[in-house]
Design a protein around this motif. Structure first.
Motif, PDB file in Angstrom:
ATOM      1  N   THR A   1      27.761  28.818  35.397  1.00 47.47           N
ATOM      2  CA  THR A   1      28.856  29.667  35.847  1.00 47.47           C
ATOM      3  C   THR A   1      29.471  30.348  34.622  1.00 47.47           C
ATOM      4  OG1 THR A   1      30.693  28.093  35.590  1.00 47.47           O
ATOM      5  CG2 THR A   1      29.366  27.913  37.606  1.00 47.47           C
ATOM      6  N   ALA A   2      30.536  31.083  34.830  1.00 47.86           N
ATOM      7  CA  ALA A   2      31.268  31.646  33.694  1.00 47.86           C
ATOM      8  C   ALA A   2      31.668  30.519  32.758  1.00 47.86           C
ATOM      9  CB  ALA A   2      32.504  32.394  34.191  1.00 47.86           C
ATOM     10  N   MET A   3      31.677  30.802  31.457  1.00 48.53           N
ATOM     11  CA  MET A   3      31.970  29.772  30.456  1.00 48.53           C
ATOM     12  C   MET A   3      33.295  29.069  30.720  1.00 48.53           C
ATOM     13  SD  MET A   3      29.427  29.786  28.348  1.00 48.53           S
ATOM     14  CE  MET A   3      28.057  30.874  27.926  1.00 48.53           C
TER      15      MET A   3
ATOM     16  N   THR B   1      39.051  26.657  32.285  1.00 48.27           N
ATOM     17  CA  THR B   1      38.666  25.367  32.839  1.00 48.27           C
ATOM     18  C   THR B   1      37.809  24.631  31.820  1.00 48.27           C
ATOM     19  OG1 THR B   1      38.575  26.442  35.001  1.00 48.27           O
ATOM     20  CG2 THR B   1      37.725  24.212  34.852  1.00 48.27           C
ATOM     21  N   THR B   2      38.118  23.353  31.616  1.00 41.98           N
ATOM     22  CA  THR B   2      37.446  22.572  30.577  1.00 41.98           C
ATOM     23  C   THR B   2      36.782  21.339  31.177  1.00 41.98           C
ATOM     24  OG1 THR B   2      39.483  21.339  30.140  1.00 41.98           O
ATOM     25  CG2 THR B   2      39.103  23.340  28.841  1.00 41.98           C
TER      26      THR B   2
ATOM     27  N   SER C   1      29.643  24.808  27.103  1.00 44.89           N
ATOM     28  CA  SER C   1      29.457  25.884  28.065  1.00 44.89           C
ATOM     29  C   SER C   1      30.370  25.602  29.265  1.00 44.89           C
ATOM     30  CB  SER C   1      27.984  26.012  28.467  1.00 44.89           C
ATOM     31  OG  SER C   1      27.768  27.175  29.226  1.00 44.89           O
ATOM     32  N   ASN C   2      29.933  25.957  30.472  1.00 40.92           N
ATOM     33  CA  ASN C   2      30.829  25.823  31.620  1.00 40.92           C
ATOM     34  C   ASN C   2      30.958  24.376  32.096  1.00 40.92           C
ATOM     35  OD1 ASN C   2      27.943  26.719  32.747  1.00 40.92           O
ATOM     36  ND2 ASN C   2      28.874  25.357  34.252  1.00 40.92           N
TER      37      ASN C   2
ATOM     38  N   ILE D   1      34.667  29.326  37.136  1.00 37.88           N
ATOM     39  CA  ILE D   1      34.640  30.441  38.088  1.00 37.88           C
ATOM     40  C   ILE D   1      36.071  30.913  38.370  1.00 37.88           C
ATOM     41  CG2 ILE D   1      32.448  29.737  39.129  1.00 37.88           C
ATOM     42  CD1 ILE D   1      33.993  28.411  41.370  1.00 37.88           C
ATOM     43  N   GLU D   2      36.186  32.180  38.705  1.00 38.01           N
ATOM     44  CA  GLU D   2      37.516  32.761  38.901  1.00 38.01           C
ATOM     45  C   GLU D   2      38.257  32.094  40.045  1.00 38.01           C
ATOM     46  OE1 GLU D   2      39.660  37.072  39.778  1.00 38.01           O
ATOM     47  OE2 GLU D   2      37.714  37.007  38.758  1.00 38.01           O
ATOM     48  N   GLU D   3      37.536  31.693  41.088  1.00 30.76           N
ATOM     49  CA  GLU D   3      38.186  31.040  42.226  1.00 30.76           C
ATOM     50  C   GLU D   3      38.892  29.759  41.800  1.00 30.76           C
ATOM     51  OE1 GLU D   3      37.025  29.321  46.695  1.00 30.76           O
ATOM     52  OE2 GLU D   3      35.446  29.909  45.281  1.00 30.76           O
ATOM     53  N   LEU D   4      38.288  28.997  40.894  1.00 30.92           N
ATOM     54  CA  LEU D   4      38.908  27.771  40.415  1.00 30.92           C
ATOM     55  C   LEU D   4      40.096  28.079  39.504  1.00 30.92           C
ATOM     56  CD1 LEU D   4      39.223  24.781  39.962  1.00 30.92           C
ATOM     57  CD2 LEU D   4      37.319  24.857  38.323  1.00 30.92           C
ATOM     58  N   ARG D   5      39.940  29.031  38.618  1.00 28.60           N
ATOM     59  CA  ARG D   5      41.052  29.371  37.725  1.00 28.60           C
ATOM     60  C   ARG D   5      42.250  29.900  38.524  1.00 28.60           C
ATOM     61  NH1 ARG D   5      39.358  33.516  34.376  1.00 28.60           N
ATOM     62  NH2 ARG D   5      37.341  33.682  35.406  1.00 28.60           N
ATOM     63  N   ARG D   6      41.982  30.634  39.579  1.00 29.30           N
ATOM     64  CA  ARG D   6      43.066  31.094  40.441  1.00 29.30           C
ATOM     65  C   ARG D   6      43.719  29.904  41.151  1.00 29.30           C
ATOM     66  NH1 ARG D   6      46.715  34.063  40.290  1.00 29.30           N
ATOM     67  NH2 ARG D   6      45.302  35.760  39.681  1.00 29.30           N
TER      68      ARG D   6
END
Length: 396
Positions: A68-70, A99-100, A270-271, A73-78
């Motif tokens: 996924t994005a490093m 997200t870490t 990475s992600n 994903i945007e849905e989780l960050r939102r």
């Protein structure tokens, strides 16, 4: 010719986590058939809620198993930003969120992206074991500020201000605190934030246990107006949702610092795991009743453990106001010879009574042990009885 096995200078600046070391010793005894009661590990004994597990299964069924994005994903960050807003009244955007791989990773990334050799970092004592090591690894300098046991180990603005120099780059506050359960009073926390802002110093708030408070409402200093350019949030789903093994944490910080963390993360982990990210979305956006249920159980355990500890001759214990740890002062039961330190006490307790605790030296104090009460009342009863018997036999 075989290459010499030599370590880098920077790796020699850190050691293995003391809590992990205690857990490993306890596991070794268990494998040998010993009935060990492990109060060393800081891990909820509750299962991950079913709705979160179902979300992971659905992710597998949907083949959501690729990179996924490093930074997640945007849905989780939102979802992280929205949950933090709902819980604490903050206003972060997805570009201010990374997200870490767990909360520890969030703290590591923040310190490595922020600190330079020689920078000073103020850390109230007692402190979580990892702070010292990650600061040292960055080449920065730990400045320890001793809180007062008679005040419940609570950090104050006066204490922090006394430790500030022209080299201070960062202040780390963990509230409620691991290992003591201490709480930074809201008024004091706000004074610390104002002090940091006025001096141009970063303030990291480690919010790992922020939802587990016994006598006050959850609060984030990041909700203060005008503090987004000063406050750094390190958070985790591990304790709040009993998701320790899923390894999902997060950073909320100014966008440029988040970009620096993404750069670091792109060359390390990475992600975060794709499946765990989907489970985390459900944890943050789904039913929240499990958090209150765990807190209610922790409160019962806290009351039981503190009462039992205070009834033991020579043992004192400050009242934890959050998290799920007791931090008893055992100086009154230590001896001058073989059991003269908390480290020796913990070693002998594990060897002779088969109870695992973490010695206070790991957290910067020399008179305490940490007991995690993230265990059933039955196990806590058995373990405390063993501790009491061990102390009695020490003084025969």
């Amino acid at each position: 010719m075989q290459a010499a096995v030599t370590q880098s200078d920077r790796i020699s600046l850190i050691g293995v986590s003391s809590t992990a070391k205690v857990s490993a010793e306890a596991e070794k005894l268990r494998r040998a058939g010993v009935n060990v009661l492990d109060f060393g590990v800081g891990e909820p004994d509750f299962p991950t809620p079913d709705n979160i597990k179902r979300a992971a299964v659905a992710a597998l069924d949907a083949n959501f198993t690729r990179y996924t994005a490093m930074h997640g994903i945007e849905e989780l960050r939102r979802a992280i930003c929205d949950r933090h807003k709902a819980d604490y009244g903050t206003d972060y955007g997805v570009n201010e969120c990374v997200t870490t791989v767990g909360g520890k990773h969030a703290i590591f990334n923040l310190t490595q992206a922020l600190l330079n050799p020689g920078d000073e970092v103020i850390i109230p004592v007692p402190y979580w074991v990892t702070y010292k090591d990650v600061v040292n690894y960055a080449g920065a300098v730990c400045v320890f500020a001793d809180t007062l046991e008679e005040e419940g180990f609570a950090p104050t603005a006066k204490l922090i201000e006394s430790a500030i120099t022209d080299k201070t780059k960062l202040i780390i506050i963990n509230s409620p605190c691991n290992p003591s359960g201490a709480l930074a009073e809201r008024e004091e926390f706000e004074k610390i934030a104002q002090l940091a802002k006025a001096r141009g110093i970063w303030l990291m708030t480690d919010e790992c246990y922020c939802r587990f408070l016994y006598d006050s409402e959850p609060y984030s200093v990041a909700s203060m107006p005008g503090m987004k350019d000063t406050v750094l949030v390190a958070g985790s789903l591990s304790k709040t949702y009993a998701m320790t093994g899923w390894r999902i944490g997060f950073v909320l910080a100014p966008a440029p610092l988040c970009q620096a963390i993404v750069k670091l993360q792109s060359h390390s982990t990475s992600n975060p795991t794709s499946i765990a990210q989907k489970a985390a979305i459900e944890a943050l956006t789904g039913p929240q009743e499990s958090v209150g249920e765990m807190l209610a159980e922790y409160r019962k355990r806290k009351d039981f453990v503190i009462q039992r500890l205070r009834a033991m001759p020579g043992v004192k214990c400050a009242e934890p106001r959050g998290a799920f740890y007791a931090y008893p002062n055992i100086s009154g039961v230590l001896l001058r010879d073989s059991v003269a330190t908390p480290m020796q006490f913990a070693e002998q307790l594990l060897k002779k009574a088969h109870v695992a605790v973490v010695p206070g030296e790991a957290f910067g104090t020399e008179a305490h042990i940490r007991i995690s009460y993230a265990a059933s009342l039955e196990k806590l009863d058995q373990g405390l009885s063993r501790i009491e018997k061990f102390i009695q036999e020490l003084h025969r």
